[in-house]
Design an enzyme around this catalytic site. Structure first.
Site, PDB file in Angstrom:
ATOM      1  N   ASP A  62      -0.101  -7.483   1.074  1.00 40.83           N
ATOM      2  CA  ASP A  62       0.421  -6.364   1.467  1.00 40.83           C
ATOM      3  C   ASP A  62       2.004  -5.852   1.417  1.00 40.83           C
ATOM      4  OD1 ASP A  62       0.414  -3.399   1.964  1.00 40.83           O
ATOM      5  OD2 ASP A  62      -0.353  -3.628   3.920  1.00 40.83           O
ATOM      6  N   SER A 102       4.687   2.243   8.008  1.00 48.01           N
ATOM      7  CA  SER A 102       4.407   1.106   6.981  1.00 48.01           C
ATOM      8  C   SER A 102       5.568   0.900   6.388  1.00 48.01           C
ATOM      9  CB  SER A 102       3.246   1.728   6.043  1.00 48.01           C
ATOM     10  OG  SER A 102       2.112   1.481   6.417  1.00 48.01           O
ATOM     11  N   HIS A 105       0.916  -1.243   0.040  1.00 49.37           N
ATOM     12  CA  HIS A 105       0.077   0.090  -0.014  1.00 49.37           C
ATOM     13  C   HIS A 105       0.751   1.253  -0.109  1.00 49.37           C
ATOM     14  CE1 HIS A 105       0.342  -0.101   4.708  1.00 49.37           C
ATOM     15  NE2 HIS A 105       0.438   1.063   4.444  1.00 49.37           N
TER      16      HIS A 105
END
Length: 308
Positions: free
Chosen positions: A165, A258, A134
């Site tokens: 992901d 992230s 993402h």
């Protein structure tokens, strides 16, 4: 205006002191008690937020790439400081940070909405980088990675698995980089101390610590409800839920973490930070519940991407 003689005598006979009025003076009046009504209970709401950051280039400021709320109630705005738990060993968090920081990069991505910021883990000395899908899914052109010492490289996307992901990048012309040591997530135990490293809010080389709160956490248990997807990404339906079951941690993880590592006290990467739980979709800050992709799952996806 004063009293006449009869009124004065009557007041004296009754023991009531006389009152006087004046155009520039008013008798002080006792203030009425102020009653504070009880605060209404705020409706609890929840959100699963991918821990990337969209910089101020987007109107409205920083925001996650995907936010899912269980309700659209009033934001609670609560925040919790990361808990540091004493280890049974004498391993110092600073020693872990010193070992791992050279293997963590900041990932800057230009999108049509602005600039997205995430983190990444160096897999090889020639610049292979592991991050979340993402983080780079909306990239326009190459991405920029920044080493812990400030050195920058342009990088291309080798491949992604959006369901898992996971994404693999390749820095152009890189050499001599410090690769991270990947651990074994099957050996992770609830309660053990861990360290998270990344670029929350673009603050590179940020280190937080905590413990493993739970294992095999199914994110679909949290991410149900109506989606709030300002940038077209969602994680709230069964078809869009991540394919991995996560390591849950109370180490502080925020937007921008992230793709960064969750490491054990040996400095080995046991997970890739990917999401955080927030009380509401409009209050996307750490409340001590973060989620990481187990590194064993990530290894499988890396191998698949490299073999395609």
């Amino acid at each position: 205006m004063g009293m006449n003689e009869n009124e004065f005598r009557a007041s004296q006979a009754g023991g009531v002191p006389p009152t006087y009025s004046h155009p520039y003076y008013q008798q002080p009046v006792a203030a009425a008690p102020v009653l504070t009504p009880p605060r209404p209970k705020k409706k609890r709401v929840a959100a699963l937020v991918t821990a990337s950051t969209l910089a101020a280039a987007v109107i409205g400021g920083a925001s996650g790439a995907a936010i899912v709320g269980l309700d659209s109630g009033t934001p609670t705005g609560s925040a919790t400081t990361a808990t540091t738990v004493s280890s049974t060993t004498n391993t110092d968090v600073s020693a872990v940070a010193a070992k791992v920081l050279p293997s963590v990069v900041q990932v800057n991505v230009t999108t049509r909405q602005g600039e997205a910021i995430g983190s990444g883990v160096i897999l090889s000395s020639d610049g292979k980088i592991l991050t979340n899908a993402h983080v780079v899914s909306d990239a326009v052109g190459d991405v920029t990675i920044t080493l812990s010492d400030g050195t920058k490289y342009q990088a291309g996307v080798v491949g992604t698995d959006t369901k898992a992901d996971i994404a693999v990048l390749q820095a152009e012309g890189a050499s001599g980089l410090t690769a991270a040591t990947l651990g074994d997530s099957s050996k992770v135990r609830v309660g053990e101390e861990v360290v998270a490293i990344g670029s929350p809010g673009g603050l590179q080389n940020t280190v937080t610590s905590g413990i493993v709160s739970a294992l095999n956490r199914d994110l679909s248990d949290i991410s149900s409800g109506e989606p709030d997807t300002p940038f077209g990404q969602t994680a709230n339906t069964s078809s869009d839920s991540p394919s991995y079951t996560a390591i849950q941690t109370d180490a502080s993880i925020n937007q921008g973490n992230s793709g960064g590592p969750l490491v054990d006290m040996n400095g080995e990467v046991i997970g890739i930070n990917s999401a955080l739980y927030s009380p509401s979709s409009t209050s996307a800050g750490s409340v001590g519940i973060g989620f990481a992709i187990p590194i064993n799952d990530a290894k499988t996806i890396i191998e698949q991407i490299e073999n395609n």
